[in-house]
Motif scaffolding. Structure first.
Motif, PDB file in Angstrom:
ATOM      1  N   MET B 157       0.770  -1.347   0.010  1.00 17.56           N
ATOM      2  CA  MET B 157      -0.041   0.030   0.056  1.00 17.56           C
ATOM      3  C   MET B 157       0.983   1.106   0.010  1.00 17.56           C
ATOM      4  O   MET B 157       0.772   2.159  -0.878  1.00 17.56           O
ATOM      5  CB  MET B 157      -0.826  -0.125   1.172  1.00 17.56           C
ATOM      6  CG  MET B 157      -1.763   1.233   1.735  1.00 17.56           C
ATOM      7  SD  MET B 157      -3.244   1.063   0.320  1.00 17.56           S
ATOM      8  CE  MET B 157      -4.388   0.574   1.303  1.00 17.56           C
ATOM      9  N   GLU B 175      -3.552   3.506  -8.978  1.00 19.60           N
ATOM     10  CA  GLU B 175      -4.540   2.324  -9.408  1.00 19.60           C
ATOM     11  C   GLU B 175      -4.125   1.437 -10.665  1.00 19.60           C
ATOM     12  O   GLU B 175      -4.513   0.085 -10.650  1.00 19.60           O
ATOM     13  CB  GLU B 175      -6.085   3.039  -9.415  1.00 19.60           C
ATOM     14  CG  GLU B 175      -6.664   3.246  -8.209  1.00 19.60           C
ATOM     15  CD  GLU B 175      -7.770   4.386  -8.522  1.00 19.60           C
ATOM     16  OE1 GLU B 175      -8.335   4.417  -9.536  1.00 19.60           O
ATOM     17  OE2 GLU B 175      -8.077   4.960  -7.292  1.00 19.60           O
ATOM     18  N   GLY B 179      -4.145  -2.385 -10.324  1.00 22.68           N
ATOM     19  CA  GLY B 179      -5.052  -3.089 -10.821  1.00 22.68           C
ATOM     20  C   GLY B 179      -6.249  -3.306 -10.240  1.00 22.68           C
ATOM     21  O   GLY B 179      -7.255  -3.859 -10.339  1.00 22.68           O
ATOM     22  N   ASP B 180      -6.119  -2.155  -9.154  1.00 18.33           N
ATOM     23  CA  ASP B 180      -7.436  -2.086  -8.365  1.00 18.33           C
ATOM     24  C   ASP B 180      -7.342  -0.720  -7.415  1.00 18.33           C
ATOM     25  O   ASP B 180      -6.236   0.013  -7.461  1.00 18.33           O
ATOM     26  CB  ASP B 180      -7.684  -3.293  -7.468  1.00 18.33           C
ATOM     27  CG  ASP B 180      -8.853  -3.715  -6.756  1.00 18.33           C
ATOM     28  OD1 ASP B 180      -9.616  -2.593  -6.726  1.00 18.33           O
ATOM     29  OD2 ASP B 180      -9.169  -4.710  -6.579  1.00 18.33           O
ATOM     30  N   TYR B 181      -8.278  -0.527  -6.595  1.00 17.01           N
ATOM     31  CA  TYR B 181      -8.047   0.640  -5.703  1.00 17.01           C
ATOM     32  C   TYR B 181      -7.384   0.357  -4.461  1.00 17.01           C
ATOM     33  O   TYR B 181      -6.798   1.354  -4.226  1.00 17.01           O
ATOM     34  CB  TYR B 181      -9.623   1.097  -5.336  1.00 17.01           C
ATOM     35  CG  TYR B 181     -10.629   1.396  -6.316  1.00 17.01           C
ATOM     36  CD1 TYR B 181     -10.512   2.525  -6.960  1.00 17.01           C
ATOM     37  CD2 TYR B 181     -11.680   0.450  -6.453  1.00 17.01           C
ATOM     38  CE1 TYR B 181     -11.638   2.820  -7.974  1.00 17.01           C
ATOM     39  CE2 TYR B 181     -12.491   0.819  -7.471  1.00 17.01           C
ATOM     40  CZ  TYR B 181     -12.541   1.989  -8.277  1.00 17.01           C
ATOM     41  OH  TYR B 181     -13.331   2.193  -9.273  1.00 17.01           O
ATOM     42  N   VAL B 182      -7.110  -0.928  -4.227  1.00 19.08           N
ATOM     43  CA  VAL B 182      -6.200  -1.254  -3.245  1.00 19.08           C
ATOM     44  C   VAL B 182      -5.533  -2.339  -3.631  1.00 19.08           C
ATOM     45  O   VAL B 182      -5.962  -3.034  -4.522  1.00 19.08           O
ATOM     46  CB  VAL B 182      -7.250  -1.469  -1.773  1.00 19.08           C
ATOM     47  CG1 VAL B 182      -7.575  -0.179  -1.178  1.00 19.08           C
ATOM     48  CG2 VAL B 182      -8.197  -2.610  -2.148  1.00 19.08           C
ATOM     49  N   GLY B 293      -6.900  -5.371   5.312  1.00 16.33           N
ATOM     50  CA  GLY B 293      -6.934  -4.006   4.799  1.00 16.33           C
ATOM     51  C   GLY B 293      -7.589  -3.072   5.589  1.00 16.33           C
ATOM     52  O   GLY B 293      -7.773  -1.726   5.067  1.00 16.33           O
TER      53      GLY B 293
END
Lengths: 175, 407
Positions: B157, B175, B179-182, B293
């Protein structure tokens, strides 16, 4: 003779470059977030049961969302420091709703209800009860997610008029 | 069709087809290494051997590792550690090796800095070496994601967030990388690919390049002396005791390599002592909690080998911190050009540079220790001073080396 070789060289080079650019574009697209990931971006949370000065953590787009119902004392403090604009007003109540990721590098700050403030353990950043930054390194308060008020509920991911106003006056930035 | 005689031996048969005798000469028996060296000159082959061990242990780990966010943690901590025969051995070798490879890289780098082995024809050796450092850093980071524990997740992160560029808010780029928001499945899969394929390929390529850059300028020696390699090679090849004594060089193989193997022997005693008795130093206890997360660990810190640059990021506000961090990552590349002195000599003969060398080494050690401590009170202050010192040292380098007397 040499001009014919030049032409063939340039034609080959040109088409190779074209193919290379196409391949790069495909590679870029392959790394993009999938449509299914992008589509799963809406969450509804109910603020009815929130208690004063008790932090609730919800989840939106995989990110933690802080919900903190403000006590009278906290609202007074926010008025004084001109941070009421960071809070979401529903009826008589004020709520702090923010993405629970430190604006420095994305750690999750912890809430201390006795000090009514957040501390990020990673690099020592601090925020007050409205999630406004009070100690660097974070450059700004916690970001407010796009929301739409629906009775006592919030739809996260949808941009309501209250959120658009916050964006316009610079209270938060787009997440 | 080329003309081939019937070969009388396997060696001749190979020599006819792939010129194996020429290859042996160029790479081994007539690749000359100065005699005037010490054990620090063995670090290159120690690194090559450690990389080999990482590759082998990694291959066995790959047989049972499962790059899925649901299964990764258990495939490492349950399957490999408890079910697979000797799975623990590969994991501990891989973890300890990843840590020690950086220790040796740092020794290798500071040896080069001390003896001025990056100047006058050796610039590309230094630059390709720094490229390897960057690639190893990427390899270490991507590997650190794979057990999908709390430290994996939060390091992922924090480090990917660096790419938002502070006030530039390039969240789209972050992103895209994830490949994702997180960090989620897409993130784990692509870092798995990077760790087991793309980065190792790039590293192997860079190692070949690094060796190639050495071949013409040859390795440096303890006095930075310019050696007449042709004359010394002639004396060695003459083959008499007298001429070989007079020669200033030895062949890479088998003579230099036998010295290397001795140093490797000592090194591997330490290596396997750590693997069998103190592997825990390379295993952060926090990473034995599965990734979550919604909960940050109390303290997030990188492995020890990244602490110095992490501490350069930490004491400053976001934007200056990022700029400082970015500069710190690449500043070592510029060493051959910021050192303006023509002298190729050990630091102890170079006056002010001698002091510069030790200050830089101590400063990086201080940064390393401060990076591990929580960013509070006096530790914050010491960290800030050390971070500023780092830049003051780099700014002063061209000045003090310009003023340096020619030896």
């Amino acid at each position: 003779m040499s001009s014919r070789r030049d032409f063939m060289g340039m034609a080959l080079g040109g088409f190779t470059a074209l193919g290379g650019i196409g391949a790069l574009m495909a590679m870029k697209k392959t790394w993009d977030p999938l449509p299914s990931v992008k589509a799963a971006g809406f969450t509804t949370i109910d603020l009815k049961d929130a208690q004063e000065n008790v932090l609730v953590t919800e989840k939106w787009r995989g990110k933690p969302i802080f919900v903190l119902k403000q006590s009278k004392e906290m609202v007074e403090k926010a008025k004084k420091s001109d941070e009421l604009k960071r809070l979401i007003n529903i009826g008589d109540e004020y709520y702090m709703v923010a993405v629970g990721l430190c604006t420095h590098l994305g750690c999750i700050p912890g809430y201390d209800s006795s000090k009514q403030g957040f501390l990020c353990a990673c690099h020592g950043g601090q925020y007050d009860g409205t999630a406004m930054v009070t100690k660097a390194p974070p450059p700004r308060g916690l970001d407010i997610p796009p929301f739409k008020i629906d009775g006592t509920k919030l739809v996260l991911g949808e941009e309501g008029p209250e959120y658009k106003k916050m964006l316009a006056d610079g209270t938060t930035m787009k997440v | 069709m080329a003309h081939f005689e019937k070969a009388k031996s396997l060696n001749e048969w190979l020599d006819q087809r792939i010129g194996i005798n020429t290859l042996k000469k160029v790479m081994q028996s007539e690749y000359w290494i100065p005699k005037n060296i010490n054990f620090l000159w063995a670090m290159g082959m120690v690194l090559a051997a450690t990389f080999g061990i990482l590759l082998v242990s990694g291959i066995f780990l790959l047989m049972y590792y499962n790059p899925s966010t649901d299964l990764a943690f258990d495939s490492v901590n349950y399957t490999i550690m408890t079910e697979v025969g000797y799975g623990w051995l590969w994991r501990h070798i891989h973890g300890v090796g990843a840590s020690l490879v950086f220790l040796i890289i740092y020794i290798h780098m500071f040896t080069g800095i001390y003896y001025g082995s990056y100047k006058k024809g050796r610039e590309l050796i230094w630059i390709s070496g720094m490229l390897l450092f960057v690639l190893f850093s990427a390899e270490a980071f991507s590997g650190y994601m794979l057990p999908w524990g709390q430290m994996s997740y939060w390091a992922g992160m924090v480090i990917t967030n660096l790419f938002s560029g502070g006030s530039l808010h390039a969240d789209g780029l972050v992103e895209w990388i994830r490949g994702d928001y997180v960090p989620a499945q897409a993130f784990l899969s692509r870092f798995f690919m990077l760790h087991v394929l793309l980065m190792p390929l790039a590293i192997i390529g860079a190692i070949v390049f690094h060796f190639g850059t050495l071949r013409l300028p040859h390795v440096n020696n303890q006095d930075g002396k310019e050696i007449d390699f042709e004359e010394s090679a002639r004396l060695w090849k003459e083959g008499t005791t007298e001429s070989r004594r007079k020669s200033e060089v030895i062949p890479f193989s088998p003579v230099f390599l036998s010295k290397d193997v001795f140093v490797m022997g000592v090194y591997f005693i330490l290596f396997f002592y750590l693997v069998f008795y103190h592997f825990e130093f390379a295993m952060d206890p926090v990473n034995f909690d599965p990734a979550n997360g919604l909960k940050t660990p109390t303290h997030i810190y990188p492995e020890w080998y990244f602490l110095w640059s992490y501490e350069i990021l930490r004491p400053f506000p976001t934007d200056p911190g990022l700029v400082a961090f970015a500069i710190a990552q690449v500043i070592f590349f510029t060493l051959p050009f910021l050192d303006m002195s023509p002298n190729v000599a050990p630091a102890n003969k170079r006056g002010a540079f001698h002091i510069w060398f030790w200050l830089m080494l101590i400063d990086m050690l201080v940064l390393t220790f401060m990076g591990k401590l929580p960013p509070e009170g006096i530790w914050s202050t010491i960290g800030l001073v050390a971070a500023i010192t780092f830049f003051v040292l780099w700014i002063s380098l061209p000045i003090i080396t310009k003023l340096e007397k020619k030896l």
